[in-house]
Design a protein around this motif. Structure first.
Motif, PDB file in Angstrom:
ATOM      1  N   VAL A 112       0.846  -1.191   0.000  1.00 15.11           N
ATOM      2  CA  VAL A 112       0.000   0.000   0.000  1.00 15.11           C
ATOM      3  C   VAL A 112       0.888   1.249   0.000  1.00 15.11           C
ATOM      4  O   VAL A 112       0.443   2.327  -0.385  1.00 15.11           O
ATOM      5  N   ALA A 113       2.148   1.117   0.412  1.00 17.14           N
ATOM      6  CA  ALA A 113       3.058   2.253   0.569  1.00 17.14           C
ATOM      7  C   ALA A 113       3.243   3.084  -0.702  1.00 17.14           C
ATOM      8  O   ALA A 113       3.117   4.314  -0.653  1.00 17.14           O
ATOM      9  N   PRO A 114       3.569   2.480  -1.865  1.00 13.58           N
ATOM     10  CA  PRO A 114       3.780   3.313  -3.050  1.00 13.58           C
ATOM     11  C   PRO A 114       2.551   4.119  -3.444  1.00 13.58           C
ATOM     12  O   PRO A 114       2.672   5.280  -3.864  1.00 13.58           O
ATOM     13  N   ILE A 115       1.381   3.521  -3.327  1.00  8.35           N
ATOM     14  CA  ILE A 115       0.157   4.229  -3.710  1.00  8.35           C
ATOM     15  C   ILE A 115      -0.064   5.423  -2.791  1.00  8.35           C
ATOM     16  O   ILE A 115      -0.330   6.541  -3.246  1.00  8.35           O
ATOM     17  N   VAL A 116       0.062   5.183  -1.487  1.00  8.67           N
ATOM     18  CA  VAL A 116      -0.122   6.269  -0.522  1.00  8.67           C
ATOM     19  C   VAL A 116       0.942   7.347  -0.727  1.00  8.67           C
ATOM     20  O   VAL A 116       0.651   8.549  -0.665  1.00  8.67           O
ATOM     21  N   ALA A 117       2.199   6.942  -0.992  1.00 15.69           N
ATOM     22  CA  ALA A 117       3.287   7.905  -1.165  1.00 15.69           C
ATOM     23  C   ALA A 117       3.079   8.787  -2.384  1.00 15.69           C
ATOM     24  O   ALA A 117       3.351   9.996  -2.341  1.00 15.69           O
ATOM     25  N   VAL A 118       2.600   8.220  -3.474  1.00 15.66           N
ATOM     26  CA  VAL A 118       2.358   9.020  -4.675  1.00 15.66           C
ATOM     27  C   VAL A 118       1.259  10.048  -4.407  1.00 15.66           C
ATOM     28  O   VAL A 118       1.364  11.217  -4.798  1.00 15.66           O
ATOM     29  N   ILE A 119       0.204   9.628  -3.722  1.00 11.79           N
ATOM     30  CA  ILE A 119      -0.879  10.556  -3.388  1.00 11.79           C
ATOM     31  C   ILE A 119      -0.374  11.669  -2.475  1.00 11.79           C
ATOM     32  O   ILE A 119      -0.648  12.862  -2.698  1.00 11.79           O
ATOM     33  N   LEU A 120       0.409  11.297  -1.450  1.00 12.70           N
ATOM     34  CA  LEU A 120       0.940  12.281  -0.523  1.00 12.70           C
ATOM     35  C   LEU A 120       1.913  13.237  -1.207  1.00 12.70           C
ATOM     36  O   LEU A 120       1.971  14.426  -0.878  1.00 12.70           O
ATOM     37  N   SER A 121       2.696  12.723  -2.162  1.00 15.52           N
ATOM     38  CA  SER A 121       3.661  13.576  -2.856  1.00 15.52           C
ATOM     39  C   SER A 121       2.965  14.682  -3.634  1.00 15.52           C
ATOM     40  O   SER A 121       3.490  15.788  -3.756  1.00 15.52           O
ATOM     41  N   MET A 122       1.780  14.380  -4.141  1.00 16.10           N
ATOM     42  CA  MET A 122       1.022  15.401  -4.864  1.00 16.10           C
ATOM     43  C   MET A 122       0.348  16.377  -3.907  1.00 16.10           C
ATOM     44  O   MET A 122       0.300  17.581  -4.159  1.00 16.10           O
ATOM     45  N   LEU A 123      -0.148  15.873  -2.778  1.00 10.62           N
ATOM     46  CA  LEU A 123      -0.867  16.722  -1.829  1.00 10.62           C
ATOM     47  C   LEU A 123       0.080  17.582  -0.989  1.00 10.62           C
ATOM     48  O   LEU A 123      -0.201  18.765  -0.739  1.00 10.62           O
ATOM     49  N   ILE A 124       1.218  17.003  -0.570  1.00  9.97           N
ATOM     50  CA  ILE A 124       2.116  17.695   0.351  1.00  9.97           C
ATOM     51  C   ILE A 124       3.274  18.374  -0.374  1.00  9.97           C
ATOM     52  O   ILE A 124       3.588  19.546  -0.125  1.00  9.97           O
ATOM     53  N   LEU A 125       3.936  17.613  -1.264  1.00  8.62           N
ATOM     54  CA  LEU A 125       5.106  18.152  -1.962  1.00  8.62           C
ATOM     55  C   LEU A 125       4.755  18.857  -3.271  1.00  8.62           C
ATOM     56  O   LEU A 125       5.629  19.432  -3.912  1.00  8.62           O
ATOM     57  N   LYS A 126       3.478  18.772  -3.668  1.00  7.16           N
ATOM     58  CA  LYS A 126       3.008  19.412  -4.911  1.00  7.16           C
ATOM     59  C   LYS A 126       3.736  18.879  -6.144  1.00  7.16           C
ATOM     60  O   LYS A 126       3.973  19.605  -7.113  1.00  7.16           O
ATOM     61  N   GLU A 127       4.117  17.593  -6.094  1.00  4.62           N
ATOM     62  CA  GLU A 127       4.742  16.983  -7.260  1.00  4.62           C
ATOM     63  C   GLU A 127       3.678  16.637  -8.296  1.00  4.62           C
ATOM     64  O   GLU A 127       2.520  16.405  -7.958  1.00  4.62           O
ATOM     65  N   ARG A 128       4.094  16.614  -9.545  1.00  5.99           N
ATOM     66  CA  ARG A 128       3.149  16.412 -10.638  1.00  5.99           C
ATOM     67  C   ARG A 128       3.046  14.931 -10.998  1.00  5.99           C
ATOM     68  O   ARG A 128       4.043  14.235 -11.124  1.00  5.99           O
ATOM     69  N   MET A 129       1.827  14.452 -11.141  1.00  5.07           N
ATOM     70  CA  MET A 129       1.615  13.081 -11.612  1.00  5.07           C
ATOM     71  C   MET A 129       1.717  13.063 -13.138  1.00  5.07           C
ATOM     72  O   MET A 129       0.997  13.772 -13.825  1.00  5.07           O
ATOM     73  N   THR A 130       2.638  12.271 -13.655  1.00  2.00           N
ATOM     74  CA  THR A 130       2.809  12.156 -15.092  1.00  2.00           C
ATOM     75  C   THR A 130       2.283  10.798 -15.549  1.00  2.00           C
ATOM     76  O   THR A 130       2.039   9.894 -14.745  1.00  2.00           O
ATOM     77  N   ALA A 131       2.129  10.679 -16.860  1.00  2.00           N
ATOM     78  CA  ALA A 131       1.651   9.413 -17.421  1.00  2.00           C
ATOM     79  C   ALA A 131       2.621   8.284 -17.103  1.00  2.00           C
ATOM     80  O   ALA A 131       2.212   7.155 -16.812  1.00  2.00           O
ATOM     81  N   ARG A 132       3.932   8.568 -17.142  1.00  2.39           N
ATOM     82  CA  ARG A 132       4.941   7.540 -16.864  1.00  2.39           C
ATOM     83  C   ARG A 132       4.857   7.066 -15.414  1.00  2.39           C
ATOM     84  O   ARG A 132       4.945   5.875 -15.131  1.00  2.39           O
ATOM     85  N   LYS A 133       4.716   8.005 -14.477  1.00  5.68           N
ATOM     86  CA  LYS A 133       4.615   7.641 -13.068  1.00  5.68           C
ATOM     87  C   LYS A 133       3.366   6.796 -12.825  1.00  5.68           C
ATOM     88  O   LYS A 133       3.404   5.791 -12.104  1.00  5.68           O
ATOM     89  N   PHE A 134       2.252   7.204 -13.415  1.00 10.50           N
ATOM     90  CA  PHE A 134       0.997   6.472 -13.234  1.00 10.50           C
ATOM     91  C   PHE A 134       1.096   5.076 -13.848  1.00 10.50           C
ATOM     92  O   PHE A 134       0.670   4.082 -13.255  1.00 10.50           O
ATOM     93  N   PHE A 135       1.693   5.003 -15.044  1.00 11.57           N
ATOM     94  CA  PHE A 135       1.864   3.728 -15.727  1.00 11.57           C
ATOM     95  C   PHE A 135       2.727   2.783 -14.898  1.00 11.57           C
ATOM     96  O   PHE A 135       2.418   1.598 -14.735  1.00 11.57           O
ATOM     97  N   SER A 136       3.835   3.307 -14.329  1.00 15.17           N
ATOM     98  CA  SER A 136       4.721   2.498 -13.516  1.00 15.17           C
ATOM     99  C   SER A 136       4.021   2.012 -12.252  1.00 15.17           C
ATOM    100  O   SER A 136       4.165   0.856 -11.843  1.00 15.17           O
ATOM    101  N   LEU A 137       3.251   2.890 -11.638  1.00 14.16           N
ATOM    102  CA  LEU A 137       2.530   2.544 -10.415  1.00 14.16           C
ATOM    103  C   LEU A 137       1.521   1.425 -10.668  1.00 14.16           C
ATOM    104  O   LEU A 137       1.442   0.447  -9.918  1.00 14.16           O
ATOM    105  N   VAL A 138       0.759   1.563 -11.745  1.00 14.42           N
ATOM    106  CA  VAL A 138      -0.256   0.564 -12.076  1.00 14.42           C
ATOM    107  C   VAL A 138       0.385  -0.787 -12.398  1.00 14.42           C
ATOM    108  O   VAL A 138      -0.069  -1.838 -11.923  1.00 14.42           O
ATOM    109  N   LEU A 139       1.462  -0.773 -13.195  1.00 17.80           N
ATOM    110  CA  LEU A 139       2.125  -2.023 -13.551  1.00 17.80           C
ATOM    111  C   LEU A 139       2.751  -2.696 -12.329  1.00 17.80           C
ATOM    112  O   LEU A 139       2.683  -3.925 -12.177  1.00 17.80           O
ATOM    113  N   GLY A 140       3.360  -1.890 -11.458  1.00 15.10           N
ATOM    114  CA  GLY A 140       3.955  -2.454 -10.257  1.00 15.10           C
ATOM    115  C   GLY A 140       2.917  -3.099  -9.355  1.00 15.10           C
ATOM    116  O   GLY A 140       3.114  -4.206  -8.842  1.00 15.10           O
ATOM    117  N   PHE A 141       1.789  -2.429  -9.183  1.00 12.16           N
ATOM    118  CA  PHE A 141       0.718  -2.976  -8.355  1.00 12.16           C
ATOM    119  C   PHE A 141       0.142  -4.244  -8.988  1.00 12.16           C
ATOM    120  O   PHE A 141      -0.067  -5.255  -8.308  1.00 12.16           O
TER     121      PHE A 141
END
Length: 297
Positions: A112-141
């Motif tokens: 569950v850690a990577p999913i939560v971390a990506v969400i937190l990175s956007m909410l707290i660190l204001k990092e941008r979700m890109t297609a590559r990051k989303f694709f990697s997250l989905v494939l890894g899960f």
């Protein structure tokens, strides 16, 4: 007309961060394997305390040699305190989990850690979700689910592994923040010393004098933990948390390798297919487009 290489440095730094993160999470699997082996004899709460004590014995002489008395960071103090608390929580809950349930089951819940971390990175660190990051997250899960095929009733060990995953997600965010303004060895010295102090009470309560034959294993846990944390800190200095988070899934490959090399577990076709998905997801992060050269007057 000259050309500028502006924009080409960042992808190179990101790639270095990705490589360091992969090596770091694979090293963690060796620590987890040793901890699970020792948990047959010692309390997981004692093992987690001993892990930090050993790491402190390794890190402090290095920090003193490099920085004298100024071994702790003076920047991002809040972030350094939080990352220490979060990683202690993640480690302790995970050691408790793997003492109760199979390692593969614990990893399944921990992811569950990577999913939560990506969400937190956007909410707290204001990092941008890109297609590559989303694709990697989905494939890894997806790859982890193919390998582990989770199911059945939820037991306390799985809940402990879930808690570990949440703590590690917050640790990744705090590490990204702390790494931007702190020197690596100072960060590690702070984490080890404060972590050891926080874990001393449980170490005393669950104390069991280690057998002579087990001392090298405890020392090895300290060494590998130190190496893993150093690699992770360097990785967060070079790459976004949302980029590094999906790479946690690489731990599955490490677990499969350890199972095969040390316990004779031969991966099945589903494991191989799931691992392929994880590898493809990781390669999606490595193959970043190089920014075009910008003309300058």
């Amino acid at each position: 007309m000259a050309t500028s290489t502006t924009g080409t440095h960042a992808p190179s730094q990101t790639t270095k961060g990705i490589v360091l993160m992969i090596v770091g999470v694979l090293t963690v699997q060796l620590v987890d394997g040793l901890a699970k082996h020792l948990s047959a004899t010692y309390s997981p709460l004692f093992i987690s305390s001993a892990r930090y004590a050993m790491a402190s014995l390794i890190v402090l002489p290095i920090a003193l040699a490099m920085h004298g008395r100024k071994i702790f960071p003076t920047e991002q103090i809040g972030a350094n305190v939080l990352r220490t608390i979060f990683i202690i929580g993640a480690m302790t809950f995970y050691f408790l989990a793997i003492a109760r349930i199979p390692l593969a089951t614990a990893i399944s819940a921990y992811f569950v850690a990577p999913i939560v971390a990506v969400i937190l990175s956007m909410l707290i660190l204001k990092e941008r979700m890109t297609a590559r990051k989303f694709f990697s997250l989905v494939l890894g899960f997806a790859g982890s689910m193919v390998i582990l095929q989770p199911g059945g009733a939820i037991e306390p060990g799985i809940l402990l592994a879930l808690a570990s995953g949440f703590f590690f997600a917050f640790y990744m965010i705090a590490s990204r923040r702390a790494a931007q303004g702190s020197e690596v060895i100072k960060m590690l010295a702070f984490q080890c010393v404060i972590g050891t102090a926080l874990l001393v009470p449980q170490g005393i309560v669950f104390w069991k004098t280690p057998a002579l034959a087990d001392l090298p294993l405890f020392f090895l846990i300290g060494v590998l933990s130190t190496v893993s944390h150093m690699l992770t800190i360097y990785a967060f200095r070079l790459a976004d948390a949302s980029t590094l988070a999906p790479l946690i899934y690489v731990e599955l490959l490490g677990a499969a390798a350890i199972g095969y090399l040390f316990f004779g577990d031969i991966p099945g076709l589903t494991t191989i297919f799931g691992a392929a998905l994880i590898v493809i997801g990781g390669l999606a992060l490595l193959q970043r487009r190089r920014a075009p050269l910008q003309p300058v007057a």
